[in-house]
Design an enzyme around this catalytic site. Structure first.
Site, PDB file in Angstrom:
ATOM      1  CG  ASP A  48      -1.950  -0.985   1.240  1.00  0.00           C
ATOM      2  OD1 ASP A  48      -2.273  -1.451  -0.170  1.00  0.00           O
ATOM      3  OD2 ASP A  48      -2.549  -1.013   2.213  1.00  0.00           O
ATOM      4  CE1 TYR A  76       3.928  -6.125   4.900  1.00  0.00           C
ATOM      5  CE2 TYR A  76       3.155  -8.753   5.143  1.00  0.00           C
ATOM      6  CZ  TYR A  76       3.337  -7.560   4.506  1.00  0.00           C
ATOM      7  OH  TYR A  76       2.807  -8.120   2.999  1.00  0.00           O
ATOM      8  CG  ASP A  90      -4.767   3.293   6.943  1.00  0.00           C
ATOM      9  OD1 ASP A  90      -5.436   3.875   6.791  1.00  0.00           O
ATOM     10  OD2 ASP A  90      -4.402   2.810   6.035  1.00  0.00           O
ATOM     11  NE  ARG A 181      -4.707  -1.907   5.108  1.00  0.00           N
ATOM     12  CZ  ARG A 181      -6.178  -1.776   4.159  1.00  0.00           C
ATOM     13  NH1 ARG A 181      -6.612  -1.165   4.086  1.00  0.00           N
ATOM     14  NH2 ARG A 181      -5.732  -2.402   3.420  1.00  0.00           N
TER      15      ARG A 181
END
Length: 325
Positions: A48, A76, A90, A181
């Site tokens: 993203d 991540y 987010d 997310r």
């Protein structure tokens, strides 16, 4: 009818980009394709715009190995802010739920086992998943109710890196299709305090990691230095060609061989007649005590360069995808 001439160079290899914040994956691929003047380019796993980190970009023949990198493990690092849930899960979305409650580190760590292993995860409404041919984020932006069914994802580990006040940093090792997310959203709901991601960085797309990565700034700085001092003079076209050759000379060494994507898969070393047969799409017989066992995915290398991906069966290497090297 004359064939349409391909635009760009037949350059092949992997460029492991350290994608900056604010840039989409498609824009990043377009930028790299332009810098290298490549005929063909693709990437292994969308990142993203609000996330930074490892975005492996395949040029030319390396695009044939993209599915194997997409299937690789990802790592991540992300930070969750507690106390609010947002429409996008987010910091970019509007707040949809709020709470005064803030969880402690021990309380957070106690629920982490619920998110490790094979779990069901509902992707965010603002995601690139297609619904009846349209991207979910496009439907959500138009105000439509987006309901994406939960799907199975694999999470190998989820650990707390640091915790303070209203935010916690995590590291997660996971398989393809996992949404960080969604992890933040679901953990926040289970803790009864809500949460959303405020920082997200991908550090590994197996077999590539941060040690392999290069930034756009580094690439552009190298190009500027290489082209410095080349003036148009009386022949602007010749000077333009000089600049391109200078650019290629400094950029091409950043590329990794397409075979670098196949670490962990069985490898067969071939040469001479065997290599020629494989290039024509024909199987070759494997002999000797060191011949690999039957497998659906294996690689043939000639002098360290990947020439084919195929299967090993009945004592043969049978190519499925042949590489032009």
């Amino acid at each position: 009818m004359s064939r349409k001439k391909k635009k760009g160079r037949p350059i092949s290899g992997w460029l492991v980009l350290d994608k900056p914040l604010g840039m989409g994956s498609t824009d990043a691929v377009s930028k790299i394709k332009w810098l290298f003047k490549a005929e063909k380019a693709g990437h292994a796993g969308t990142l993203d715009p609000a996330a930074s980190g490892i975005l492996p970009i395949a040029l030319g023949e390396a695009t044939k190995t993209v599915p194997y990198v997409v299937d690789g493990e990802k790592v991540y690092r992300f930070t969750v802010k507690w106390g609010a849930e947002t429409a996008t899960d987010d910091a970019e979305g509007a707040v949809t739920e709020e709470s005064e409650r803030r969880p402690g580190r021990a309380e957070i760590e106690a629920i982490l086992p619920n998110y490790v292993g094979t779990i069901l995860q509902k992707p965010p409404a603002y995601s690139a998943i297609k619904i009846d041919g349209a991207r979910a984020y496009d439907l959500a932006r138009e105000g439509e109710a987006v309901d994406i069914p939960a799907r199975e994802v694999e999470i190998d580990s989820l650990t707390v890196v640091s915790h303070e006040d209203d935010r916690t940093a995590f590291e997660v090792e996971c398989g393809k299709g996992t949404y960080v997310r969604s992890l933040a959203r679901d953990m926040g709901r289970e803790l009864g305090c809500f949460g959303h991601v405020v920082e997200l960085r991908r550090t590994v797309v197996d077999p590539f990691d941060e040690e392999d990565a290069v930034t756009l700034q580094e690439l552009e700085k190298a190009v500027v230095a290489a082209e410095a001092g080349i003036e148009d003079g009386d022949d602007a076209e010749a000077a333009g060609q000089q600049r391109l050759q200078a650019r290629y000379a400094v950029l091409d060494p950043f590329l990794l061989d397409p075979g670098e994507a196949m670490h962990g898969y069985p490898q067969v070393a071939v040469s001479g007649d065997q290599a020629n047969r494989i290039r024509l799409g024909n199987p070759v017989i494997l002999r000797g005590r060191d011949a690999p066992l039957p497998t659906e995915d294996a690689c043939a290398f000639e002098r360290g360069r990947l020439i084919a991906i195929g299967e090993i069966a009945a004592g043969e290497f049978r190519p499925r995808r042949v590489f032009k090297v």
